[in-house]
Design a protein around this motif. Sequence first.
Motif, PDB file in Angstrom:
ATOM      1  N   ASP A 385       0.943  -1.240  -0.079  1.00 12.96           N
ATOM      2  CA  ASP A 385       0.120  -0.217  -0.054  1.00 12.96           C
ATOM      3  C   ASP A 385       0.828   1.282  -0.104  1.00 12.96           C
ATOM      4  N   GLU A 386       1.894   1.047   0.594  1.00 14.81           N
ATOM      5  CA  GLU A 386       2.724   2.215   0.864  1.00 14.81           C
ATOM      6  C   GLU A 386       3.421   2.763  -0.437  1.00 14.81           C
ATOM      7  N   LEU A 387       3.538   1.575  -1.371  1.00 13.19           N
ATOM      8  CA  LEU A 387       4.317   1.927  -2.646  1.00 13.19           C
ATOM      9  C   LEU A 387       3.247   2.088  -3.798  1.00 13.19           C
ATOM     10  N   THR A 388       2.183   1.877  -3.463  1.00 15.80           N
ATOM     11  CA  THR A 388       0.942   2.223  -4.526  1.00 15.80           C
ATOM     12  C   THR A 388       0.966   3.622  -4.876  1.00 15.80           C
ATOM     13  N   GLU A 389       1.008   4.457  -4.122  1.00 21.03           N
ATOM     14  CA  GLU A 389       1.148   5.981  -4.470  1.00 21.03           C
ATOM     15  C   GLU A 389       2.537   6.297  -5.356  1.00 21.03           C
ATOM     16  N   TYR A 390       3.461   5.654  -4.740  1.00 20.89           N
ATOM     17  CA  TYR A 390       4.749   5.694  -5.590  1.00 20.89           C
ATOM     18  C   TYR A 390       4.620   4.964  -6.862  1.00 20.89           C
ATOM     19  N   LYS A 391       3.795   4.291  -7.209  1.00 18.88           N
ATOM     20  CA  LYS A 391       3.793   3.643  -8.649  1.00 18.88           C
ATOM     21  C   LYS A 391       2.783   4.449  -9.657  1.00 18.88           C
ATOM     22  N   GLY A 392       2.162   5.354  -9.049  1.00 19.10           N
ATOM     23  CA  GLY A 392       1.339   6.491  -9.890  1.00 19.10           C
ATOM     24  C   GLY A 392       2.089   7.648 -10.206  1.00 19.10           C
ATOM     25  N   THR A 393       1.471   8.651 -10.403  1.00 19.59           N
ATOM     26  CA  THR A 393       2.108   9.935 -10.967  1.00 19.59           C
ATOM     27  C   THR A 393       2.055  10.873  -9.780  1.00 19.59           C
ATOM     28  N   THR A 394       1.357  10.541  -8.566  1.00 18.12           N
ATOM     29  CA  THR A 394       1.126  11.659  -7.788  1.00 18.12           C
ATOM     30  C   THR A 394       2.470  12.170  -7.328  1.00 18.12           C
ATOM     31  N   PHE A 395       3.321  11.502  -7.118  1.00 21.80           N
ATOM     32  CA  PHE A 395       4.848  12.103  -6.382  1.00 21.80           C
ATOM     33  C   PHE A 395       5.347  12.738  -7.762  1.00 21.80           C
ATOM     34  N   ILE A 396       5.315  12.270  -8.962  1.00 22.09           N
ATOM     35  CA  ILE A 396       5.959  12.913  -9.861  1.00 22.09           C
ATOM     36  C   ILE A 396       5.499  14.337 -10.023  1.00 22.09           C
ATOM     37  N   MET A 397       4.219  14.278 -10.108  1.00 19.89           N
ATOM     38  CA  MET A 397       3.710  15.915 -10.306  1.00 19.89           C
ATOM     39  C   MET A 397       4.051  16.510  -9.017  1.00 19.89           C
TER      40      MET A 397
END
Length: 466
Positions: A385-397
């Motif tokens: 779950d903690e890695l789920t957000e990092y696999k998207g574009t949220t942190f990139i944006m």
Amino acid sequence: MCIRDRYQRRVHGKQMCLGGVVQQAACCAGKACCEGFWELFGACLGVNSRQQARLSHVLLLIVSLVATIVVLRWLPGILQPLSLFINCPDTSGGGLLCLGVSSIYRISIALVTVFLFTLLCSMGKDKAAKIVNEACWGCKIVTLLFVFFGLFFVDNSYLESYVSISRVVSFVFILFFIIMLIDLCYTWGEVWIRRYDEGQSEYKWYLILSTLAIYGTCGYFIYKSFYWFTGENCGANLWIILGTILQIILVAGISVSGFAANGSLLTSAGISIVITFFNIAALGSDDRKTCNSFWAKESNEVMLVEIGVATALIIASMLYITLATDQNSSQNVRIAQELSIKVEDDDEYEDEEYQDESGEKKKRRRKKEKTREEQEALLKKAEEDELTEYKGTTFIMFHLIMLLSAFYVSMLLTNWGSSSIRFFTTSYYVPNATAYWIKFASGSITSLLYIWTMFAPILFPDRQFQ
């Protein structure tokens, strides 16, 4: 985290060698100060580790901004009596020149370096992205200081190219900034209206008083603008003031007319204060002394007011995009911790000195092993779950916006590159035509984008604009 490491060790047994204990103690001691602060801060705000990581990057930007203002405003005066003993490298101009306007671009480049590195790591969308985002703060701070002080040995002429690049990139940031502010104003209005609809009657007065206060503030500054920025041959300034009034009336009228399903007067008031800020900031950048009452005054004092308001808006928008994430993994971690405590209790119970029937022992052992398996599964799920957000574009944006904001710092503190970096000056916020038209364009874009968000759902009913 040290707590999670402790629970993972319990899964594999209670026996640990002395070296493992020492290693874990060193781990916890090394992170105690930083993690203790952020766990307390996170508990107060109800945020998770990813949100804390974002807040840390926002805090790094704010601290660097404040430190730069302190260096520019007060440090040269303090070091002036010691100029015979303290000098900048010859490549940066010698004397105290490196503490002048050029220091703004040096700290901006240092921030760009840190945020660019974090952005590139985030593009990996793996565990390394998580580590770089939530940890490595020692490396980030060292990199920031190393680049900042290392640029003292770079000739100032190379920084002039960076000024031109920053103007373009900073205008892109302004576009992102406006979109974030519009979204923030929408959320503000929707949350308060929803709470009033749910029966919290006090929000009726919050809505009324806040709206009146904001419009009253806009009216006051627009009224004062006629005295501050109009005069002979100041027709452009007069049209900007009248245009500001027209834009405020227009966005308010559309929001209450019934044409816009998602419009509200409080949201329009928030947009109106943003429009007013941009337009008055534009008028304050007029380089004609007869059309700008603040030209004859200490420009740095005017600068502090504008930077203060701009920084407050940036903080509000950054906090808004920072705190909008889920907290599923923290729930999984909490359940896993409860199961781990249960396993530990069973271990202690089994260690008691008594003889029990073998059947009961086996039954209890199977139950304990099942509980451990459940804990392992939940811990694994928490990590996923903690890695789920990092696999998207949220942190990139997020880091893309932070990268753009690092460029914008240099434009904010120099009024879009107004002062020369070739000589020492304390007047680093000089009115100029470039800043005048960029700020005016920003106010106009704000009103146009907000009007578009009200009409877009009507023009394109089949599309989702939430």
